[in-house]
Design a protein around this motif. Structure first.
Motif, PDB file in Angstrom:
ATOM      1  N   GLY A   1      62.559  45.544  58.241  1.00  0.00           N
ATOM      2  CA  GLY A   1      62.106  44.474  59.130  1.00  0.00           C
ATOM      3  C   GLY A   1      60.615  44.213  58.993  1.00  0.00           C
ATOM      4  O   GLY A   1      60.174  43.067  58.955  1.00  0.00           O
TER       5      GLY A   1
ATOM      6  N   LEU B   1      65.959  50.454  58.763  1.00  0.00           N
ATOM      7  CA  LEU B   1      65.991  49.084  59.288  1.00  0.00           C
ATOM      8  C   LEU B   1      64.625  48.643  59.791  1.00  0.00           C
ATOM      9  O   LEU B   1      64.233  47.489  59.601  1.00  0.00           O
ATOM     10  CB  LEU B   1      67.032  48.974  60.397  1.00  0.00           C
ATOM     11  CG  LEU B   1      68.481  49.088  59.934  1.00  0.00           C
ATOM     12  CD1 LEU B   1      69.413  49.077  61.144  1.00  0.00           C
ATOM     13  CD2 LEU B   1      68.845  47.989  58.961  1.00  0.00           C
ATOM     14  N   ARG B   2      63.880  49.541  60.410  1.00  0.00           N
ATOM     15  CA  ARG B   2      62.521  49.189  60.862  1.00  0.00           C
ATOM     16  C   ARG B   2      61.616  48.881  59.675  1.00  0.00           C
ATOM     17  O   ARG B   2      60.851  47.921  59.698  1.00  0.00           O
ATOM     18  CB  ARG B   2      61.923  50.324  61.692  1.00  0.00           C
ATOM     19  CG  ARG B   2      62.468  50.414  63.087  1.00  0.00           C
ATOM     20  CD  ARG B   2      61.802  51.577  63.818  1.00  0.00           C
ATOM     21  NE  ARG B   2      62.404  51.816  65.094  1.00  0.00           N
ATOM     22  CZ  ARG B   2      61.883  51.362  66.240  1.00  0.00           C
ATOM     23  NH1 ARG B   2      60.769  50.679  66.234  1.00  0.00           N
ATOM     24  NH2 ARG B   2      62.495  51.613  67.364  1.00  0.00           N
TER      25      ARG B   2
ATOM     26  N   LEU C   1      60.001  42.401  55.675  1.00  0.00           N
ATOM     27  CA  LEU C   1      60.401  40.997  55.749  1.00  0.00           C
ATOM     28  C   LEU C   1      59.389  40.182  56.554  1.00  0.00           C
ATOM     29  O   LEU C   1      59.054  39.061  56.170  1.00  0.00           O
ATOM     30  CB  LEU C   1      61.789  40.877  56.367  1.00  0.00           C
ATOM     31  CG  LEU C   1      62.936  41.274  55.463  1.00  0.00           C
ATOM     32  CD1 LEU C   1      64.247  41.264  56.254  1.00  0.00           C
ATOM     33  CD2 LEU C   1      63.042  40.358  54.266  1.00  0.00           C
ATOM     34  N   CYS C   2      58.905  40.731  57.653  1.00  0.00           N
ATOM     35  CA  CYS C   2      57.896  40.023  58.453  1.00  0.00           C
ATOM     36  C   CYS C   2      56.634  39.789  57.635  1.00  0.00           C
ATOM     37  O   CYS C   2      56.041  38.709  57.695  1.00  0.00           O
ATOM     38  CB  CYS C   2      57.571  40.814  59.709  1.00  0.00           C
ATOM     39  SG  CYS C   2      58.860  40.754  60.956  1.00  0.00           S
TER      40      CYS C   2
END
Length: 56
Positions: free
Chosen positions: A32, A28-29, A35-36
């Protein structure tokens, strides 16, 4: 089953669960961060050119 055997099995189960949770957390990190990066650096790719506005 003896008490020690149950405690040992329970301890191993907890460690396996912890490893899976850590793996999910890492995925998940990473997702994330990707995506950022896409939003920050590729966000203007599909936007309208400068000076072109819907209001004018």
């Amino acid at each position: 089953m003896t008490k020690e055997d149950l405690e040992t099995r329970a301890g191993k189960a907890v460690l396996r669960i912890e490893k899976k949770v850590n793996d999910i957390n890492n995925v998940l990190r990473d997702l994330g961060m990707k995506l950022c990066h896409v939003i920050k650096y590729k966000g203007d790719y599909y936007s309208m050119p400068d000076g072109l506005d819907y209001g004018s």
